[in-house]
Design a protein around this motif. Structure first.
Motif, PDB file in Angstrom:
ATOM      1  N   CYS A 123      30.427 -72.409  63.100  1.00 38.96           N
ATOM      2  CA  CYS A 123      30.987 -71.084  62.830  1.00 38.96           C
ATOM      3  C   CYS A 123      30.279 -70.505  61.618  1.00 38.96           C
ATOM      4  CB  CYS A 123      32.498 -71.137  62.603  1.00 38.96           C
ATOM      5  SG  CYS A 123      32.989 -71.657  60.941  1.00 38.96           S
ATOM      6  N   TRP A 138      31.545 -68.512  66.469  1.00 45.31           N
ATOM      7  CA  TRP A 138      32.600 -69.529  66.543  1.00 45.31           C
ATOM      8  C   TRP A 138      32.447 -70.197  67.905  1.00 45.31           C
ATOM      9  CZ3 TRP A 138      36.454 -70.166  62.684  1.00 45.31           C
ATOM     10  CH2 TRP A 138      37.419 -71.154  62.962  1.00 45.31           C
ATOM     11  N   GLN A 139      31.808 -71.354  67.959  1.00 44.98           N
ATOM     12  CA  GLN A 139      31.510 -71.954  69.252  1.00 44.98           C
ATOM     13  C   GLN A 139      31.428 -73.474  69.177  1.00 44.98           C
ATOM     14  OE1 GLN A 139      27.532 -69.721  68.938  1.00 44.98           O
ATOM     15  NE2 GLN A 139      27.098 -71.323  70.451  1.00 44.98           N
ATOM     16  N   LYS A 152      34.558 -62.384  69.771  1.00 48.35           N
ATOM     17  CA  LYS A 152      35.523 -61.854  68.809  1.00 48.35           C
ATOM     18  C   LYS A 152      35.822 -60.366  69.027  1.00 48.35           C
ATOM     19  CE  LYS A 152      32.326 -60.946  64.928  1.00 48.35           C
ATOM     20  NZ  LYS A 152      32.733 -59.570  64.624  1.00 48.35           N
ATOM     21  N   GLN A 181      40.812 -66.681  64.380  1.00 49.33           N
ATOM     22  CA  GLN A 181      39.389 -66.973  64.198  1.00 49.33           C
ATOM     23  C   GLN A 181      38.613 -65.698  63.858  1.00 49.33           C
ATOM     24  OE1 GLN A 181      39.881 -70.019  64.144  1.00 49.33           O
ATOM     25  NE2 GLN A 181      41.592 -70.001  65.567  1.00 49.33           N
ATOM     26  N   LEU A 185      36.361 -64.936  60.442  1.00 49.32           N
ATOM     27  CA  LEU A 185      34.952 -64.542  60.443  1.00 49.32           C
ATOM     28  C   LEU A 185      34.722 -63.219  59.728  1.00 49.32           C
ATOM     29  CD1 LEU A 185      33.965 -65.487  64.108  1.00 49.32           C
ATOM     30  CD2 LEU A 185      33.428 -66.746  62.015  1.00 49.32           C
ATOM     31  N   CYS A 189      35.616 -65.500  55.625  1.00 45.90           N
ATOM     32  CA  CYS A 189      34.229 -65.974  55.569  1.00 45.90           C
ATOM     33  C   CYS A 189      33.367 -65.021  54.738  1.00 45.90           C
ATOM     34  CB  CYS A 189      33.677 -66.104  56.983  1.00 45.90           C
ATOM     35  SG  CYS A 189      32.011 -66.793  57.071  1.00 45.90           S
ATOM     36  N   HIS A 371      39.183 -75.999  63.017  1.00 45.05           N
ATOM     37  CA  HIS A 371      38.919 -75.021  61.958  1.00 45.05           C
ATOM     38  C   HIS A 371      37.920 -75.599  60.979  1.00 45.05           C
ATOM     39  CE1 HIS A 371      42.338 -72.745  63.401  1.00 45.05           C
ATOM     40  NE2 HIS A 371      43.077 -73.814  63.311  1.00 45.05           N
TER      41      HIS A 371
END
Length: 377
Positions: A123, A138-139, A152, A181, A185, A189, A371
């Motif tokens: 991520c 995110w994978q 997303k 998530q 991001l 993040c 996570h």
């Protein structure tokens, strides 16, 4: 984009994420997690790493079981978040157990009783040069192949095969899961990426200009290849183009992505196949954030070595002449000394008859599940 099947290859996935050598200057914060079914010496069962702009800043593995700083500047986080390392260590320890269970579930999905298998997670977020958020990732991957990834924008999950469809259906029963998530991001993040850039600004925000040169290689069928090289630059974004009489050329060029150097800088090259008769018409343009204007490079024939050879010959002759002259002078002085000793031998002096002595002094010379570490929560 494909996640790779072994921890040692995570840097390959990182290079793909960081993109090619074109584009404006941007910054990234990325986390990679890998779990294996059969750990061995040198290969922990679980490992989690964090990168800012391709620079490793933190690492956790199932052997040390503690998040460790990997660059000096990240230690500045202690001033803002005193419990940073303890908190992230706890998160990684929890993720380690989640990954262990996930591997068991996936082996059942694929009807696998044993063998070496990997479960990976990636991520991260991007901050563009203008301060706006860029791409977000995110994978997950199983055994080195894409498994499932978050879209997303639509808050849906993309399954890579029928087994991943099982996971997709489970996760989409809880729409809030994808929303969390997305928020990570686009908010958490990005916030932590900005913090890291401030902590490490002397290293991460510096600008080192590229050094460029053009070399040539003879080819087949009366063709040759010109190679434009740029190295020692930072940040990684760079634009390298071949031009003929001002026109940017794409056909016939071979492009290599930016690659890191051991000192933290980057290098890249771009080649083009040409007719040697038209060599003087080609120019390589190298544009980088550190430059006021692009470098314009052309192939230059190597300087002739004739002058250097003549200089070496003259220097050698001078050394020979100096050696001959020195030998002649030394021989002459020895002869004079012997004559002086012979003249005084057996004689007496007015001071008591002691023999005079001739003294000679010889000349001398000294010569990263579910996570990643959700920082700030």
């Amino acid at each position: 984009m494909r996640l790779l099947g072994a921890p040692a290859l995570l840097l390959g996935a990182l290079a793909l994420l960081l993109g090619g050598c074109e584009g404006s200057s941007s910054h990234t914060l990325m986390y990679f997690h890998t779990a294996v079914s059969e750990p061995n010496q040198g290969l922990p069962q679980f490992i989690a790493v964090g990168y800012v702009d391709g620079q490793l800043f933190s690492q956790y593995d199932s052997i040390t079981r503690r998040v460790q700083p990997r660059v000096p500047w990240i230690k500045k986080v202690d001033e803002d978040v005193p419990q940073y390392w303890d908190r992230d260590t706890q998160i990684c320890q929890n993720n380690e157990e989640v990954y262990r269970v996930s591997l068991q579930i996936l082996r059942r999905y694929y009807n696998q009783s044993g063998g070496f298998h990997t479960w990976q997670f990636m991520c991260g977020c991007e901050l563009r040069e203008d301060g706006s958020p860029g791409r977000g990732h995110w994978q997950y991957a199983y055994d080195g192949r894409d498994y499932i990834a978050l879209d997303k924008e639509t808050l849906t999950w993309t399954a890579a095969d029928l087994k991943a469809q099982i996971t997709k259906e489970k996760w989409e029963k809880d729409p809030a899961f994808a929303q969390r998530q997305k928020e990570y991001l686009e908010e958490i993040c990005i916030e932590w990426l900005q913090r890291h850039l401030e902590y490490g600004k002397e290293s991460l925000l510096r600008r080192d200009p590229p050094v460029g040169k053009v070399t040539r290689k003879e080819g087949y069928d009366d063709r040759e290849t010109l190679v434009c090289q740029a190295y020692g630059f930072y940040p990684k974004e760079i634009d390298v183009t071949w031009r003929k009489e001002g026109e940017v050329l794409q056909e016939g060029t071979f492009h290599r992505s930016v690659a890191p150097n051991p000192d933290g800088t980057y290098h890249a090259w771009l080649s083009i196949e040409i007719d040697p008769k038209e060599r003087n018409w080609y120019r390589c343009h190298v544009d980088h954030a550190s430059l006021g204007e692009p470098l314009v490079l052309a192939w230059e024939a190597p300087a002739s070595n004739l002058g250097l050879l003549i200089g070496c010959v003259i220097a050698a002759l001078l050394l020979i002449v100096a050696g001959i002259a020195g030998g002649w002078f030394y021989t002459k002085k020895r002869q004079e000394g012997y004559r002086a000793a012979s003249t005084n031998e057996g004689g007496s002096s007015s001071s008591g008859g002691e023999k005079p002595q001739v003294v000679y002094r010889a000349a001398s010379t000294d010569s990263v599940v579910v996570h990643p570490p959700e920082e700030g929560e």
